[in-house]
Design a protein around this motif. Sequence first.
Motif, short mmCIF file in Angstrom:
data_model
loop_
_atom_site.label_atom_id
_atom_site.label_comp_id
_atom_site.label_asym_id
_atom_site.label_seq_id
_atom_site.Cartn_x
_atom_site.Cartn_y
_atom_site.Cartn_z
N PRO A 2 -15.20 27.16 -30.98
CA PRO A 2 -14.65 25.24 -30.80
C PRO A 2 -14.30 24.36 -31.30
O PRO A 2 -13.53 24.81 -32.75
CB PRO A 2 -16.20 25.16 -31.96
N GLY A 3 -13.95 22.91 -30.98
CA GLY A 3 -13.17 21.82 -31.29
C GLY A 3 -11.71 22.56 -30.75
O GLY A 3 -10.46 21.59 -31.13
N ALA A 4 -11.34 23.27 -30.11
CA ALA A 4 -9.85 23.57 -30.52
C ALA A 4 -9.44 23.60 -28.79
O ALA A 4 -9.74 23.66 -28.19
CB ALA A 4 -9.82 25.51 -30.33
N LEU A 5 -7.79 23.18 -29.20
CA LEU A 5 -6.88 23.39 -27.96
C LEU A 5 -7.25 24.01 -26.73
O LEU A 5 -7.55 24.61 -26.89
CB LEU A 5 -5.76 22.70 -27.95
N PRO A 6 -7.95 23.50 -25.33
CA PRO A 6 -8.26 24.95 -24.20
C PRO A 6 -6.78 25.36 -24.18
O PRO A 6 -5.70 25.06 -24.15
CB PRO A 6 -8.90 23.88 -23.55
N LYS A 7 -6.71 26.77 -23.50
CA LYS A 7 -5.94 26.88 -22.73
C LYS A 7 -5.57 27.78 -22.12
O LYS A 7 -6.97 28.22 -21.11
CB LYS A 7 -5.21 28.51 -23.81
N PHE A 8 -5.55 27.08 -20.66
CA PHE A 8 -5.88 27.08 -18.68
C PHE A 8 -4.33 26.64 -18.56
O PHE A 8 -3.34 26.43 -19.17
CB PHE A 8 -7.03 25.83 -18.67
N SER A 9 -4.83 27.27 -17.06
CA SER A 9 -3.17 27.01 -16.18
C SER A 9 -3.91 26.34 -15.33
O SER A 9 -5.05 26.30 -14.41
CB SER A 9 -3.07 28.50 -15.76
N LEU A 10 -3.15 25.32 -14.08
CA LEU A 10 -3.98 24.95 -13.42
C LEU A 10 -3.38 25.68 -12.27
O LEU A 10 -2.59 25.92 -12.57
CB LEU A 10 -3.32 23.10 -13.56
N ARG A 11 -4.43 25.64 -11.00
CA ARG A 11 -3.92 25.86 -9.81
C ARG A 11 -3.02 24.87 -8.91
O ARG A 11 -3.11 23.80 -8.76
CB ARG A 11 -4.56 26.31 -8.80
N GLU A 12 -1.43 25.11 -9.17
CA GLU A 12 -0.07 23.83 -8.87
C GLU A 12 -0.36 23.55 -7.04
O GLU A 12 -0.26 22.59 -7.14
CB GLU A 12 1.14 24.10 -9.50
N ASP A 13 -1.04 24.66 -6.45
CA ASP A 13 -0.72 24.60 -4.90
C ASP A 13 -1.80 23.39 -4.59
O ASP A 13 -2.21 23.20 -3.17
CB ASP A 13 -0.93 26.48 -4.70
N ARG A 14 -3.14 23.74 -5.19
CA ARG A 14 -3.82 22.61 -5.07
C ARG A 14 -4.00 21.03 -4.91
O ARG A 14 -4.27 20.71 -4.82
CB ARG A 14 -5.31 23.08 -5.61
N ILE A 15 -3.28 20.82 -5.95
CA ILE A 15 -3.06 19.16 -6.88
C ILE A 15 -2.48 18.75 -5.60
O ILE A 15 -3.20 17.55 -5.56
CB ILE A 15 -2.42 19.49 -8.03
N PRO A 16 -0.95 18.54 -5.02
CA PRO A 16 -0.82 17.76 -4.08
C PRO A 16 -1.71 17.23 -2.77
O PRO A 16 -1.97 16.75 -2.84
CB PRO A 16 0.59 18.03 -3.22
N GLY A 17 -2.66 18.44 -2.77
CA GLY A 17 -4.03 18.04 -1.68
C GLY A 17 -5.35 18.06 -1.87
O GLY A 17 -5.96 17.18 -1.29
N THR A 18 -5.19 17.16 -3.03
CA THR A 18 -6.36 16.94 -4.32
C THR A 18 -6.07 14.92 -3.30
O THR A 18 -5.46 14.73 -3.53
CB THR A 18 -7.45 17.13 -4.46
N THR A 19 -7.34 14.93 -2.84
CA THR A 19 -7.76 13.64 -2.83
C THR A 19 -8.23 13.06 -3.63
O THR A 19 -9.40 13.34 -5.06
CB THR A 19 -8.72 13.25 -1.25
#
Length: 415
Positions: free
Chosen positions: A218-235
């Motif tokens: 709790p309170g610690a920085l999150p550790k995750f990765s984004l789906r970079e392939d979806r970001i350009p097509g996200t409105t």
Amino acid sequence: MVNYGGDEVSALVLDIGSSSVRAGYAGDDIPKAIIPSFYGYKATTGDGDVQMSGNAPENFESTPKQTPSDAKLYLGQNGPSIWREGMEIGNPVRDALIFDFNPVPALISHALVDVMRPAWNTPANRERMAEIMFEEFHVPAFYIANTGVLNAFAAGKGSALVIRLVDGFVLRKGLVSSALPKLVQAHARHILSNPTQTRRGIELLPHQLIANKLPVEPGALPKFSLREDRIPGTTESWRVWCEGREVEEWIQSVAGVLDQGWNDQAAASRPPRQYEFPTGYNMYFGPERYQVGEQFFFHSPQLVAQNPNLPKNIPTLLSESLRACDPDLRQVLMGNVVLTGGGSLFPGFADRLEAELSRNFPHVKIHAPGNPIERRYGGWLGGSILASLGTFHQLWISREEWQEHGKPIVGQRCK
């Protein structure tokens, strides 16, 4: 079932709200079909993609866009929630009024055909809805009822002061309205996205854009990765809608209302609640979770100074509504206060409302169903009761009357 022209007719009850469209048969206890009012759409011409960048607008009065008439719609529970490249998000309802009729036939058809498988409104909206039902769905008869009256029916009240909390806040008897729930959500978004002394600002990323994440303390920085392939097509509209859903889920899971008004010591003495976001970040939320619900009843002087056009709070709305009523009726209404709408499900909300009203009225009685379904779908339940009455056929507009009189009969019959 009711008799009409010697035949038994089962009436359909349709309730179009800001969060969902409810449809079912008169006499039932719950709607047969409940689908989201939000929908995804992609224009068939042009390039509507918007790059995912920047922050969501803090302004709770953002201007909505009309859905193109030829757009491809994605409806139902999985319509807007599934990521699709270039998909925008729309909703036909704004401030408890239908402002965009283009998607309405598709939403009704999806509720009646795909799912069921067989308010307050302006005269122009009522006439347009009647036109859709008669001309596109070929119904034999049609009637529009007042949402406040239907909520009173659902509560078993003949006369009542109805407080309905939806996306656009509506208070009936003397009709007054406010964009208060939008302010509440905007305030919650502000609390979450801005850093405090104990935590950094929280990223409100939806799970559809998260590739993977690791558990953290709790309170610690999150550790995750984004789906970079979806970001350009996200409105932009889809991103804002998803962030709004994350904020709303946090509100429903964590937020509350202090029953006797704001008190720093009382807020600090309440146990904190833990909540985990899609990124994996989790935190215990203490007094700040009560600051959200406080916006329904009180605006701080600092907030008013920053924005003098804030929506009116509930005590102010109540005062205005009662002033518009006959003085002899006011105490009767205070003894029959009906609390309805999904926005009223805040823990402690009904107790705080009773405390606020009791300061100015000696005898206050609030009807607030403990069943969330009754509270959330009170308007539809009232419609189910009304349409199941044996005398309901005396109210509705028949197809023959529509063909003879046209749109003016809607205003004459549906008061």
